[in-house]
Design an enzyme around this catalytic site. Structure first.
Site, short mmCIF file in Angstrom:
data_model
loop_
_atom_site.label_atom_id
_atom_site.label_comp_id
_atom_site.label_asym_id
_atom_site.label_seq_id
_atom_site.Cartn_x
_atom_site.Cartn_y
_atom_site.Cartn_z
N SER A 135 0.86 -1.18 0.00
CA SER A 135 0.00 0.00 0.00
C SER A 135 0.90 1.23 0.00
CB SER A 135 -0.89 -0.03 1.25
OG SER A 135 -1.71 1.11 1.32
N LYS A 161 -0.94 -0.92 -4.47
CA LYS A 161 -2.17 -0.17 -4.16
C LYS A 161 -1.79 1.26 -3.91
CE LYS A 161 -4.79 -0.06 0.11
NZ LYS A 161 -5.54 -0.87 1.10
N LYS A 163 -2.90 4.93 -2.62
CA LYS A 163 -3.89 5.71 -1.88
C LYS A 163 -4.27 6.90 -2.75
CE LYS A 163 -4.13 3.56 2.13
NZ LYS A 163 -5.41 3.02 2.65
N ASP A 188 -7.13 2.96 -3.33
CA ASP A 188 -7.90 2.99 -2.08
C ASP A 188 -8.17 4.44 -1.70
OD1 ASP A 188 -9.06 2.61 0.39
OD2 ASP A 188 -7.33 1.60 1.31
N GLU A 213 -11.10 0.72 -3.93
CA GLU A 213 -11.47 0.37 -2.56
C GLU A 213 -12.11 1.56 -1.85
OE1 GLU A 213 -8.03 -1.17 -0.56
OE2 GLU A 213 -8.93 -1.11 1.44
N ASP A 238 -14.05 -1.86 2.24
CA ASP A 238 -13.18 -2.06 3.41
C ASP A 238 -13.95 -1.56 4.63
OD1 ASP A 238 -11.28 -1.78 5.45
OD2 ASP A 238 -9.83 -0.64 4.30
N LYS A 262 -10.34 -7.47 7.07
CA LYS A 262 -9.39 -7.12 8.15
C LYS A 262 -9.98 -7.71 9.42
CE LYS A 262 -7.80 -2.68 6.24
NZ LYS A 262 -8.10 -1.21 6.26
N GLY A 290 -4.54 -4.66 5.69
CA GLY A 290 -3.44 -4.44 6.63
C GLY A 290 -3.71 -3.18 7.43
C1 NPQ Z 1 -6.61 0.60 4.48
N1 NPQ Z 1 -4.34 0.17 5.44
O1 NPQ Z 1 -6.61 -0.34 3.77
C2 NPQ Z 1 -5.61 0.80 5.64
C3 NPQ Z 1 -5.63 2.15 6.10
C4 NPQ Z 1 -4.82 2.53 7.28
C5 NPQ Z 1 -2.25 -0.62 4.56
O2 NPQ Z 1 -3.57 0.93 3.44
C6 NPQ Z 1 -2.84 3.55 11.78
C7 NPQ Z 1 -3.79 2.59 11.99
C8 NPQ Z 1 -2.58 3.98 10.51
C9 NPQ Z 1 -4.51 2.10 10.93
C10 NPQ Z 1 -3.10 3.94 8.14
C11 NPQ Z 1 -3.44 0.24 4.42
C12 NPQ Z 1 -3.33 3.49 9.44
C13 NPQ Z 1 -4.31 2.55 9.64
C14 NPQ Z 1 -3.85 3.45 7.09
C15 NPQ Z 1 -5.05 2.09 8.55
O3 NPQ Z 1 -7.51 1.41 4.33
MG MG Z 2 -8.64 0.41 2.80
#
Ligand code: NPQ
Ligand code: MG
Length: 367
Positions: A135, A161, A163, A188, A213, A238, A262, A290
């Site tokens: 990501s 992926k 953002k 995402d 996403e 998500d 998740k 994640g």
């Molecule tokens: C998602 N994760 O899929 C999340 C978003 C995310 C790997 O993109 C602290 C705790 C910081 C949770 C940053 C990825 C975070 C978090 C991003 C979750 O949307």
């Molecule tokens: Mg997400």
């Protein structure tokens, strides 16, 4: 099994680089770890709640509060407790799924370790290694983004992926496609758009993305079905998928073609397993999300990602994607994959000395 006490430990971990999403920039994490102390041995859990209520309504301080004052007392009072009882035992408390997931994970780890069974065997997983994606946060410029993506592809990641947010979407996707060809690519938005952006988001259809996403807010499930009439890129949910019921409803509504699972978000590994099974039945592909987990959460996620219907690469990146030093033996990318732990329970060991170094507080909750 009997839950004798629970140790709540907060640790601080710096990220290797700032991670920017549509909801903010993360420089370090304040993580709540949960140790279940039982009559058959200890087990570890990790709470995925962030420092602020920005990804979802949960946040780490609230998770710790609800565990101490509401969730743990009935579990500690129970004369006999198995991981399968935790969800039922906490059913009368609404929400707080990340907090619930962390104690269920710790109890499950204790239970499986005591009977010598791995998470992956418990889940009925079918793979010994899982394909990994990465990501990639929002960057200050497109050249910097391309440098970051190129670095990850050199490390072997099998899917990227990006953002996105309004003002950072079509151009970065176009630039990555132009530079890196047909690498498996997805985006995402973490809820940053509204249904009125549908025609703009349809511009992404030109880039053959695996999925988009969570473009819209968590509670706008029906609007995702409306969006899907305009955008041809498959919609993946998500934040909206908080339970197996929410997953069933979203699929029925045509709100998503793919689901990001998740375990922390849905209340634990057992509910995540139910979502996996539902999606297998409904022929909806799933992938493992994640939450910047330590080696503990990562171990559980990698074990679950080895289940049959996890057919898309997950955000199960190597430990080094986020941390210079992990609290367990690190997960290392091997040919774009992570090996699935097979030792009892989570199958990883905590480096207790390093854990003490980065601990900011501990609290023992007893019967
Ligand atoms: C998602 N994760 O899929 C999340 C978003 C995310 C790997 O993109 C602290 C705790 C910081 C949770 C940053 C990825 C975070 C978090 C991003 C979750 O949307
Ligand atoms: Mg997400």
């Amino acid at each position: 099994m009997k839950l004798e006490a629970v140790e709540l430990r907060r640790i601080r971990m710096s990220l290797v680089a700032p991670f920017e999403t549509s909801f903010g920039t993360q420089l370090e994490r304040d993580i709540l770890l949960v140790k279940a102390i039982t009559d058959v041995g200890d087990g570890w859990g990790e709470c995925v709640a962030g420092e602020e209520p920005d990804y979802s309504s949960e946040y780490v301080e609230a998770a710790q509060h609800v565990l101490v004052h509401h969730l743990l007392p009935p579990l500690l009072a129970s004369p006999s407790l198995a991981a399968a009882d935790v969800g039922d035992g906490l059913r009368r408390f609404h929400g707080h799924r990340m907090a619930k997931a962390s104690i269920e994970m710790a109890v499950l780890d204790a239970e499986l370790r005591s009977r010598g069974e791995s998470f992956t065997h418990f889940f009925g997983a079918v793979r010994t290694a899982v394909d990994c994606g990465v990501s990639v946060g929002i960057h200050r410029s497109i050249p910097e983004l391309l440098t970051t993506v190129g670095g990850y592809l050199d490390q072997g990641y099998r899917r990227v992926k990006l953002k996105i947010k309004p003002g950072w979407d079509v151009e970065p996707v176009r630039a990555v496609r132009e530079r890196f060809g047909d690498v498996p690519l997805q985006v995402d938005a973490n809820t940053a758009y509204s249904l009125s952006d549908a025609v703009h988001l349809a511009e992404l259809d030109a880039f053959n993305l695996l999925l988009i996403e969570q473009p819209l807010p968590e509670d706008q499930v029906l609007a995702h079905a409306e969006l899907a009439k305009v955008v041809r890129t498959p919609v993946c949910l998500d934040e909206s998928i908080t339970s197996v019921q929410a997953a069933a409803d979203a699929i029925q509504l045509g709100a998503c073609k793919i689901i990001n699972i998740k375990p922390g978000r849905v209340g634990g590994y057992l509910e995540a397993q139910r979502i996996h099974d539902l999606c297998a039945l409904r022929q909806v592909p799933v992938w493992m999300g994640g939450m910047l987990e330590t080696g503990l959460g990562r171990a559980g996620n990698v074990a679950m990602a080895a289940m049959a219907d996890f057919t898309l690469p997950g955000d199960t990146s190597a430990s080094s994607r986020y941390y210079h030093r992990d609290i367990t033996e690190p997960f290392v990318l091997v040919d774009g994959r992570l090996n699935v732990p097979t030792a009892p329970g989570l199958g990883v060991n905590v480096d207790q000395a390093y854990l003490e170094e980065i601990t900011t507080s501990t609290l023992l909750v007893t019967r």
